[in-house]
Design an enzyme around this catalytic site. Sequence first.
Site, mmCIF file in Angstrom:
data_model
loop_
_atom_site.group_PDB
_atom_site.id
_atom_site.type_symbol
_atom_site.label_atom_id
_atom_site.label_comp_id
_atom_site.label_asym_id
_atom_site.label_seq_id
_atom_site.Cartn_x
_atom_site.Cartn_y
_atom_site.Cartn_z
ATOM 1 N N ALA A 1 47.034 -76.816 76.256
ATOM 2 C CA ALA A 1 47.887 -75.675 76.581
ATOM 3 C C ALA A 1 48.817 -75.398 75.408
ATOM 4 O O ALA A 1 49.385 -76.317 74.811
ATOM 5 C CB ALA A 1 48.697 -75.969 77.844
ATOM 6 N N HIS A 2 48.980 -74.106 75.067
ATOM 7 C CA HIS A 2 49.825 -73.732 73.935
ATOM 8 C C HIS A 2 50.106 -72.243 74.004
ATOM 9 O O HIS A 2 49.406 -71.478 74.676
ATOM 10 C CB HIS A 2 49.132 -74.054 72.609
ATOM 11 C CG HIS A 2 47.828 -73.328 72.442
ATOM 12 N ND1 HIS A 2 46.644 -73.778 72.991
ATOM 13 C CD2 HIS A 2 47.524 -72.152 71.813
ATOM 14 C CE1 HIS A 2 45.671 -72.929 72.702
ATOM 15 N NE2 HIS A 2 46.170 -71.941 71.995
ATOM 16 N N ALA A 3 51.143 -71.843 73.308
ATOM 17 C CA ALA A 3 51.455 -70.425 73.111
ATOM 18 C C ALA A 3 51.888 -70.281 71.657
ATOM 19 O O ALA A 3 51.782 -71.218 70.877
ATOM 20 C CB ALA A 3 52.549 -69.973 74.077
#
Length: 697
Positions: free
Chosen positions: A612-614
């Site tokens: 998960a990342h942004a």
Amino acid sequence: MKTRTVELLQRISASEYPIKAEVLAADFNVSQRTIRTEILEANEWLTSKELPEILTIRSKGFLLKMTSEEEKVLEAALLNLNGDLLNRNERTFDIVLSIAYEKNPVYLNRKEEEFQISKSTMDEDMRRLRADLLKYGIEIVSYGKQGLSYKGPERSIRTMIYDLINQNLGMIDFSRSKDSSVTPAQKVFNKYFNIQEIQKLAEIYSGEHPRQENDIYKNQILLFTLIWIQRVKKHELISAVSWKNAEFEDDVFSDFIDKIIKGYQLEDVPQVERNYIRFTIETFNTRDISNTLEWVQAQLLTIQLIQFVENETHIPFNSKEEMLCENLYKHIAALIVRIKNDIQVFNPLKDNIKANYHPIYRAVMQFIPTLEEVVGGKVIEDEIAFLVIHFSTVASAINRDLTYIYKSVVVCNHGIATGNLLAENLKEKFPQIKVVAVLSSKEVKLVDKLDVDLVFTTFNVAYQNKPVLVIDPILTDANIPIVGEFLKKNNEFQRLEPHGNESTELFANILTIIEESGGRVNRNIYSKLEAIFERNSLEINKREIQPMLKDILTDNHIMIKKNASTWQDAIELVAKPLVKDDIIEKQYVDAMVRAVEEFGPYIVIGKHLALAHARPEDGAKKLGLSVATIEHPINFGNPDMDPVKIIFCLAAVDSYSHLNLMKELIALINDESKLNQLINCTNMTQFKQLLFSEAEE
């Protein structure tokens, strides 16, 4: 002389070998008798120019032998023949542009007169052109008084025009003056694209983007914009936008587009057309970590590509990894967008790059299927050549500082002492030979276990896996040229040997002092230090500076066998410790969830594993990582990788500090046994021992 006769003469003169009549007949779609008749006509013309005739070689075909001076005379004579007649490629190029941009209806009979060709030749031109356009999903249809027209998606028509202009012109030089000499293909282009409008477009672009460093990208942007301007002027418009990411965070090209619309007096340009041209030229723009949601995918591919090319070429790219990784990553991030939207950049240096950097080119080519599988599209050779440029640039820099070596082993049947003497003699006479080990005759089987490329032996060994040279145990003057020739013959096995790591340790110590003094090592400080070291010829191994998993992943950021009912819950679960420790803001979590909702399960990067990342500006305050194993696996919507059993959350603030973490995650994805052990682990201590342990050799 007829156009076909001219083309026949050009075809034969360009060949170094005889061409059979049946081959020429098939190529020109005529009978062999017609070919022979036109050969006679061509020979009469050649004789009138005091040039050699085309020879008929029994059972082999037709051949034209000329000196270099005679070839120049022929080339000049053909250019002046019949007012510069166009060849088949140039004629079809003219037809493509005339259908796209001619103000009046286009009729084939009028084109026959213009080109000075027969109806049968025109029919063959159109047959080949129609076949070429099928790959774009485009047909050429005739509407009576309206003339010829394209039938197919407008976006495909523009892509086709862009491709064919590049194929025929190589690359447009938008700085070329009006009076410059031009080729027939350029003359065709100038019929439909006014030179003053081209120069005006270049001036507008330079005014908006004065620091554009890459002329190839710049010219491709200008070409696509020029095609767009002309199609919009003809009111050939796109009806809808089908791609998801038509909206951009960066507003790099909006002012440029507004000035184009005003400067070319394009009235009432629909918003869909504004989105189209903005998106299209954005695909030529190298993309940083802050302006693409696919940055993790791009960086994973970048790291894998560097590791693969390094292993294949034995060039230690890790010694200048920071420069290579960042530039290559930006290119791949833009490449991913281009591939997904059927737009790829033409590279006029492709053939030179392929010829001059073949070992690197070959290694990159071998990796391309992996990239294509991940991205879901084909990568053309032009784009591959761009990737090679990044590697070859760094290789040249490495080459200035490092030494070429041959990692070798000596196998001696006269005892280890004699073997050691031979090894020392080899190193004395040939400093580039690095002897890794000296083996006895009974230890030949150990050669395959050593990281060596060449084998020097004092007897004939039954070994074929690596190049072998049999020489005398005492190196004599007679042996020296033999060894030299052996090295030259096997120069593809040369490696570049990096120097010691004293500079790396010094660099790391300086960074530590800054942090211990209460400072923060940001991108600006890092770059300034790096520049100082480079100016003083101090090499840095970036792999030893960036933190590892064990440095960044603390106990309170590890969660084992936790429950989550949905993929949204899983993301919020794994992000919770980073929010608590003020590494990310709550909006970062929201951005991660929103991105998956909009773009799909792109964060599932391996079997049962999600990352998960942004983007950094979505609320990442500093580098951080957390991990959670899921008690009851969750489907994210990726049929090949679901269900997710372990999820990491990465907070990155720049393009470099987390690269070692990414490499360890790649290693984990590739180690199915280790990954399954982590998923099934129920003990914190055991989990850390497994995760932080080195991969088995």
